[in-house]
Design a protein around this motif. Structure first.
Motif, PDB file in Angstrom:
ATOM      1  N   THR A  39       0.847  -1.193   0.000  1.00  0.00           N
ATOM      2  CA  THR A  39       0.000   0.000   0.000  1.00  0.00           C
ATOM      3  C   THR A  39       0.882   1.243   0.000  1.00  0.00           C
ATOM      4  N   ASP A  41       1.140   3.293   2.219  1.00  0.00           N
ATOM      5  CA  ASP A  41       1.702   3.466   3.564  1.00  0.00           C
ATOM      6  C   ASP A  41       2.797   2.453   3.876  1.00  0.00           C
ATOM      7  N   GLU A  43       2.452  -0.895   3.826  1.00  0.00           N
ATOM      8  CA  GLU A  43       1.966  -2.169   4.359  1.00  0.00           C
ATOM      9  C   GLU A  43       2.032  -3.241   3.265  1.00  0.00           C
ATOM     10  N   ARG A  94      -2.673   5.213  -5.935  1.00  0.00           N
ATOM     11  CA  ARG A  94      -1.832   6.032  -5.060  1.00  0.00           C
ATOM     12  C   ARG A  94      -0.370   6.028  -5.483  1.00  0.00           C
ATOM     13  N   ARG A  98       1.778   9.366  -6.581  1.00  0.00           N
ATOM     14  CA  ARG A  98       3.032   9.766  -5.952  1.00  0.00           C
ATOM     15  C   ARG A  98       4.177   9.815  -6.952  1.00  0.00           C
TER      16      ARG A  98
END
Length: 342
Positions: A39, A41, A43, A94, A98
């Motif tokens: 993910t 983040d 994970e 995502r 980014r």
């Protein structure tokens, strides 16, 4: 002089995307074969390969269409955890955000041969992804009906979408783009087939630009795709594309955009990332200002900072410029590096 950032149309939410079953992205988790991902983040998670995917020819030949697995799982047209499928799709969104994508390209053409399944999947995917991001959606298909389903699903969009693509063989796509206030990718395809050489690319693409202008589009709304073909098939294909880019930039000036499916150039060859990145750089030098590409694997800023003296990039440049006939020097170098690695 500072080079402007590339206008990246992120290609990572395509049902054509595959992961190799023997590669690092597929592994056993909780007793089942799964697609590993991370993910935004950090994970680490796993999306189980569905029973439906295991019945396909791709799977038998060692490939998993991981985006398709995620879509079918999330849509509940295949067994699995819908929430995990959604998390997988959101991770693709995502990570591309980014990495600097300007648009997110969606393509479901290979999800099934039936048009009704394709249109349903595109409508669901376009609405779902638009709800995850502020980036504009690029709706991509070989079918105008599928594109229409995607555009209707996101109307009224938060930002102007993109239609990918319109060509001389389907001028009605321009009318659809106008109806939905889209930016539009216009290609160099002819009325009955692919172009042969740079001149035909320029002629076809120019006709498309003029047709778009006649319909009220501004030059800045147009993204010309001169069409990128595999260099393994013909060593002149790279120069055909570069020459067409130079001619189109000279003809239409700085306002129009020039893009293309950059990874097409490396089909059938090893170390594809190396060739893709060098091709993007050479296309930019010829006059392109972006590409349909994977910004996560090849960040735009890294491409623009390539060390041209690096011997690996020099080998790739020789292939793409037609100086390495049949790509033999490149393939020999790759085989040598493989032997050393072992």
């Amino acid at each position: 002089m500072t080079t402007p950032p590339l206008i990246v149309i992120g290609e990572n939410i395509h049902c054509t995307r595959v992961a190799l079953r023997k590669g690092k992205r597929i592994a056993e988790r909780d007793g089942a074969e799964a697609i590993l991902y991370e993910t935004i983040d950090g994970e680490e998670r796993a999306l189980p390969v569905t029973a439906e995917a295991k019945r396909t020819k791709d799977y038998e030949e060692g490939r998993v269409k991981h985006v398709q697995v995620a879509i079918e799982t999330a849509m509940e047209t295949a067994a699995g955890d819908p929430a995990e499928g959604l998390r997988y799709i959101e991770a693709q969104v995502r990570h591309q955000e980014r990495a600097g994508a300007a648009f997110l390209d969606l393509n479901v053409d290979e999800i099934a041969p039936k048009l009704a399944v394709q249109t349903g999947a595109m409508a669901w995917l376009a609405a779902t992804v638009q709800g995850m991001t502020d980036l504009p959606i690029s709706v991509d298909s070989s079918s105008v009906d599928v594109i229409r389903a995607g555009l209707e699903a996101i109307a009224p969009a938060k930002v102007r979408p993109m239609l990918n693509s319109a060509s001389l063989e389907r001028l009605d796509a321009l009318d659809l783009a106008r109806e939905h206030d889209c930016r539009v990718v216009v290609t160099a395809a002819g009325e009955k087939g692919m172009p042969d050489g740079a001149d035909e690319r320029v002629a076809n693409a120019s006709r498309m630009v003029e047709a778009a202008l006649d319909r009220g589009f501004a030059l800045g709304d147009l993204y010309i795709d001169p069409l990128v073909f595999p260099i393994s098939v013909d060593s002149s294909f790279g120069n055909h594309c570069f020459d067409a880019i130079r001619a189109l930039r000279a003809r239409f000036g700085d306002e129009v955009h020039i893009t293309g499916g950059m990874s097409n150039v490396s089909f059938g060859l090893p170390a594809r990332k190396l060739l893709n990145e060098m091709f993007v750089l050479l296309a930019v030098e010829a006059g392109a200002d972006g590409g349909i590409m994977d910004p996560v694997a090849s960040p735009p800023e890294a491409i623009l900072a390539i060390d041209r003296a690096d011997p690996n990039y020099k080998l790739a440049e020789d292939v793409l410029m037609g100086r390495d006939e049949h790509c033999m020097a490149y393939i020999r170098a790759w085989r040598k590096s493989r032997r050393k690695a072992k």
